[in-house]
Write a protein that holds these residues in place. Structure first.
Motif, short mmCIF file in Angstrom:
data_model
loop_
_atom_site.label_atom_id
_atom_site.label_comp_id
_atom_site.label_asym_id
_atom_site.label_seq_id
_atom_site.Cartn_x
_atom_site.Cartn_y
_atom_site.Cartn_z
N VAL A 201 0.84 -1.20 0.00
CA VAL A 201 0.00 0.00 0.00
C VAL A 201 0.88 1.25 0.00
O VAL A 201 0.64 2.20 -0.75
CB VAL A 201 -0.94 0.03 1.23
N VAL A 202 1.90 1.25 0.85
CA VAL A 202 2.82 2.39 0.90
C VAL A 202 3.56 2.53 -0.43
O VAL A 202 3.78 3.65 -0.92
CB VAL A 202 3.82 2.22 2.06
N ALA A 203 3.93 1.40 -1.03
CA ALA A 203 4.61 1.44 -2.33
C ALA A 203 3.71 2.05 -3.40
O ALA A 203 4.17 2.82 -4.25
CB ALA A 203 5.05 0.04 -2.74
N ILE A 204 2.43 1.72 -3.35
CA ILE A 204 1.48 2.29 -4.31
C ILE A 204 1.42 3.79 -4.14
O ILE A 204 1.40 4.56 -5.12
CB ILE A 204 0.08 1.67 -4.12
N PHE A 205 1.38 4.26 -2.87
CA PHE A 205 1.39 5.69 -2.60
C PHE A 205 2.60 6.33 -3.27
O PHE A 205 2.53 7.43 -3.84
CB PHE A 205 1.38 5.91 -1.09
N SER A 206 3.75 5.65 -3.20
CA SER A 206 4.97 6.20 -3.80
C SER A 206 4.93 6.22 -5.31
O SER A 206 5.52 7.11 -5.94
CB SER A 206 6.18 5.37 -3.33
N LEU A 207 4.26 5.24 -5.92
CA LEU A 207 4.34 5.05 -7.38
C LEU A 207 3.16 5.61 -8.15
O LEU A 207 3.23 5.71 -9.39
CB LEU A 207 4.47 3.55 -7.68
N VAL A 208 2.07 5.96 -7.47
CA VAL A 208 0.91 6.44 -8.21
C VAL A 208 1.25 7.71 -8.98
O VAL A 208 2.11 8.50 -8.57
CB VAL A 208 -0.29 6.73 -7.26
N GLY A 209 0.58 7.86 -10.11
CA GLY A 209 0.82 9.01 -10.98
C GLY A 209 1.53 8.65 -12.26
O GLY A 209 1.64 9.47 -13.17
N PHE A 210 1.98 7.38 -12.38
CA PHE A 210 2.68 6.97 -13.59
C PHE A 210 1.80 7.12 -14.83
O PHE A 210 2.30 7.25 -15.95
CB PHE A 210 3.13 5.50 -13.47
N GLU A 211 0.48 7.11 -14.63
CA GLU A 211 -0.47 7.18 -15.75
C GLU A 211 -0.71 8.59 -16.24
O GLU A 211 -1.41 8.80 -17.23
CB GLU A 211 -1.80 6.55 -15.33
N CYS A 212 -0.14 9.60 -15.58
CA CYS A 212 -0.55 10.98 -15.86
C CYS A 212 -0.23 11.43 -17.28
O CYS A 212 -0.85 12.36 -17.78
CB CYS A 212 0.04 11.93 -14.83
N ALA A 213 0.72 10.78 -17.95
CA ALA A 213 1.02 11.15 -19.34
C ALA A 213 -0.21 11.01 -20.23
O ALA A 213 -0.35 11.74 -21.22
CB ALA A 213 2.17 10.30 -19.88
N THR A 214 -1.12 10.09 -19.88
CA THR A 214 -2.32 9.89 -20.71
C THR A 214 -3.24 11.10 -20.68
O THR A 214 -4.11 11.24 -21.53
CB THR A 214 -3.11 8.65 -20.25
N ALA A 215 -3.09 11.98 -19.68
CA ALA A 215 -3.95 13.16 -19.58
C ALA A 215 -3.60 14.22 -20.62
O ALA A 215 -4.36 15.17 -20.83
CB ALA A 215 -3.86 13.76 -18.18
N PHE A 216 -2.43 14.06 -21.28
CA PHE A 216 -1.95 15.10 -22.20
C PHE A 216 -2.04 14.66 -23.66
O PHE A 216 -1.24 15.09 -24.49
CB PHE A 216 -0.50 15.47 -21.84
N GLY A 217 -3.04 13.83 -23.96
CA GLY A 217 -3.16 13.29 -25.31
C GLY A 217 -3.32 14.33 -26.40
O GLY A 217 -2.81 14.17 -27.51
N ASP A 218 -4.02 15.43 -26.12
CA ASP A 218 -4.21 16.48 -27.12
C ASP A 218 -2.97 17.32 -27.33
O ASP A 218 -2.86 18.04 -28.31
CB ASP A 218 -5.37 17.40 -26.71
N GLU A 219 -2.03 17.25 -26.37
CA GLU A 219 -0.86 18.14 -26.42
C GLU A 219 0.44 17.41 -26.74
O GLU A 219 1.46 18.05 -26.95
CB GLU A 219 -0.73 18.86 -25.07
N ALA A 220 0.40 16.07 -26.78
CA ALA A 220 1.62 15.29 -27.00
C ALA A 220 1.99 15.20 -28.47
O ALA A 220 1.12 15.20 -29.34
CB ALA A 220 1.43 13.88 -26.43
N LYS A 221 3.28 15.09 -28.71
CA LYS A 221 3.77 14.79 -30.05
C LYS A 221 3.76 13.28 -30.26
O LYS A 221 4.18 12.54 -29.38
CB LYS A 221 5.20 15.32 -30.22
N ASP A 222 3.26 12.83 -31.41
CA ASP A 222 3.20 11.40 -31.73
C ASP A 222 2.66 10.61 -30.54
O ASP A 222 3.32 9.68 -30.02
CB ASP A 222 4.59 10.90 -32.11
N PRO A 223 1.44 10.94 -30.06
CA PRO A 223 0.96 10.42 -28.77
C PRO A 223 0.83 8.91 -28.67
O PRO A 223 1.02 8.35 -27.59
CB PRO A 223 -0.41 11.09 -28.62
N LEU A 224 0.54 8.21 -29.78
CA LEU A 224 0.36 6.76 -29.69
C LEU A 224 1.66 6.02 -29.40
O LEU A 224 1.64 4.85 -29.01
CB LEU A 224 -0.27 6.22 -30.98
#
Length: 475
Positions: A201-224
């Motif tokens: 559980v503590v490790a998850i607290f440390s690692l959460v947020g890895f998915e945040c790049a998906t929030a920038f799909g409209d702004e990313a270069k070559d997003p796929l």
């Protein structure tokens, strides 16, 4: 469907997306404040908790990338769940992510406040904690309001420099121990079987947020290509860093008069024990800047979720407006920044210390991430089946991910943690129930909204997968 100005397109490179994700994971935060918490649960085997947490979230990332490789857009985690499990599930996932990002933003603000206070104290200066919190929030708000690319570059420099400094300290510690293996950290007789779940559980607290790049799909270069790579690489980099630093910190503080779980500035203690006390100031400065980068990254990612849900009408449409010049979701950024400052004000009024608020906010945030992680894991095979691309291995990855997610879910409530942490799961469930009622009421009030949302999601999807619409027919 709310008509808005558009966000700035094609402006974030892979490196900048990776910087956003690593800054939100904030490896420095874990090294500065969370490893002692981990040690209090799993002792000498703390490194293993981080290894297990990384592997678990990699399975979640594999499911997430089933979507990220095929389509993208702003607030994509929310959109991905919609495509697999329908609009109601997607909205619940987005609602949960807002809780999560606000919790981690609060952790960033309080961490900045703690370490900036330590630095000022070294110089003989005293400043009110709320003033320091206000400086952090206001500066992060301005950067997120002004330019997402500038924000990403700032975070890359901040977190990269801090991680390099911590890495240097760790190698100095290993050198002073002649690079000998610390056998105590591999002794099976001390394996903490009963508390390993809480450690994850503590490790998850440390690692959460890895998915945040998906929030920038409209702004990313070559997003796929760049977004899936950023998702996986942020996990691998951060997970390896956590395992390494935890091992070295346990080794370096062994035999010290105060045990690791009682230290509130473990990096400074480690520097003193390694006879490089000169590093205390730069380490504290790096931690302060890293916590600022964490708050900034959360404002950026959370505002994209709020922007997209506002565009769909689920949340107030005003949050879906973008700045005409800056092309940023300035209203959503401002709303989240205001909440990020109100929380420390309320905590101070309630007599809660900044370090306690940091721990409470991070723990609460972890619940907010577990829900969308579980939903995206279930959504992946459903989505793949709908577009005719489901394979047996995809089902296997889904099952393994769900089994692994069950570890921190159960570990957060059993054994029952001490107060007030024991009430946090139920506080989050109450928040989730409010969101579900709001979402169901929204579709009842505006039955035509579902068709508009589906059309918006389908048009985004069909830019990348022509003729194979997402699995969306009803809320």
């Amino acid at each position: 469907m709310q008509t808005t100005n558009q966000l700035k397109s094609n402006c974030l490179s892979f490196t900048e997306l990776l910087a956003q994700a690593v800054a939100l994971i904030s490896p420095t935060m874990t090294a500065a404040l969370i490893i002692p918490v981990m040690y209090s649960n799993t002792g000498d085997w703390s490194w293993l908790s981080y290894a297990l947490g990384t592997v678990m979230l990699l399975f979640v990332a594999f499911n997430l990338n089933q979507f990220a490789r095929r389509s993208t857009g702003s607030g994509s985690m929310y959109a991905y769940i919609c495509r697999g499990l329908g609009l109601n599930a997607g909205a619940v996932g987005g609602w949960s992510l807002l809780w999560a990002y606000m919790g981690i933003t609060t952790a960033g603000v309080t961490g900045f406040t703690i370490f900036s206070g330590k630095l000022l104290a070294m110089a003989g200066i005293s400043a009110p904690p709320l003033l320091l919190s206000a400086v952090c929030v206001a500066t992060a708000w301005f950067l997120a309001w002004k330019n997402v690319q500038l924000s990403a570059i700032m975070m890359l420099v901040c977190e990269g420099a801090s991680m390099a400094l911590i890495g240097l300290l760790c190698f100095i510690v290993l050198f002073r121990h002649h690079f000998a293996i610390d056998s105590a950290q591999f002794a099976t007789s001390t394996f903490p079987a009963s508390s390993m779940g809480l450690g994850v559980v503590v490790a998850i607290f440390s690692l959460v947020g890895f998915e945040c790049a998906t929030a920038f799909g409209d702004e990313a270069k070559d997003p796929l290509k760049t977004i899936p790579r950023a998702v996986v690489m942020s996990l691998l980099i951060s997970g390896a860093f956590f395992v390494f630093v935890t091992y070295v910190m346990v080794l370096g503080t062994r035999g010290y008069s105060t045990s690791l779980d009682k230290l509130d500035a473990p990096l400074n203690v480690l520097a003193n024990l390694a006879h490089v006390g000169i590093l205390q100031v730069p380490l504290s400065l790096g931690a302060m800047i890293s916590f600022f980068a964490l708050a900034l990254s959360c404002l950026n990612a959370g505002s994209r979720i709020l922007y997209t849900m506002g565009r769909h009408g689920i949340l107030p449409p005003v949050t879906a407006t973008s700045h005409k010049t800056n092309e940023t979701p300035h209203v959503a950024v401002t709303v989240l920044a205001a909440i990020a400052f109100l929380i420390p004000i309320a905590a101070t009024a309630g007599g809660i210390a900044m370090l306690d608020l940091f721990n409470y906010a991070g723990t609460c945030a972890a619940f907010g991430f577990l829900v969308p992680y579980a939903l995206i894991t279930i959504a992946a095979p459903v989505y793949l089946k709908a577009i005719g691309q489901l394979q047996t291995k995809d089902v296997a990855v889904c099952i393994v991910a769900l089994m692994l997610l069950a570890i921190p879910t159960v570990g957060s409530v059993y054994p029952v943690p001490a107060a007030p942490v024991d009430s946090f799961p139920y506080l989050f469930l109450a928040y989730l129930a409010i969101g579900l009622v709001w979402i169901l009421a929204f579709h009842r009030r505006k039955p035509s909204a579902a068709a508009d949302i589906i059309s918006d999601l389908k048009s985004s999807h069909d830019r990348f997968v022509p003729g194979s619409g997402p699995a969306l027919n009803a809320p």
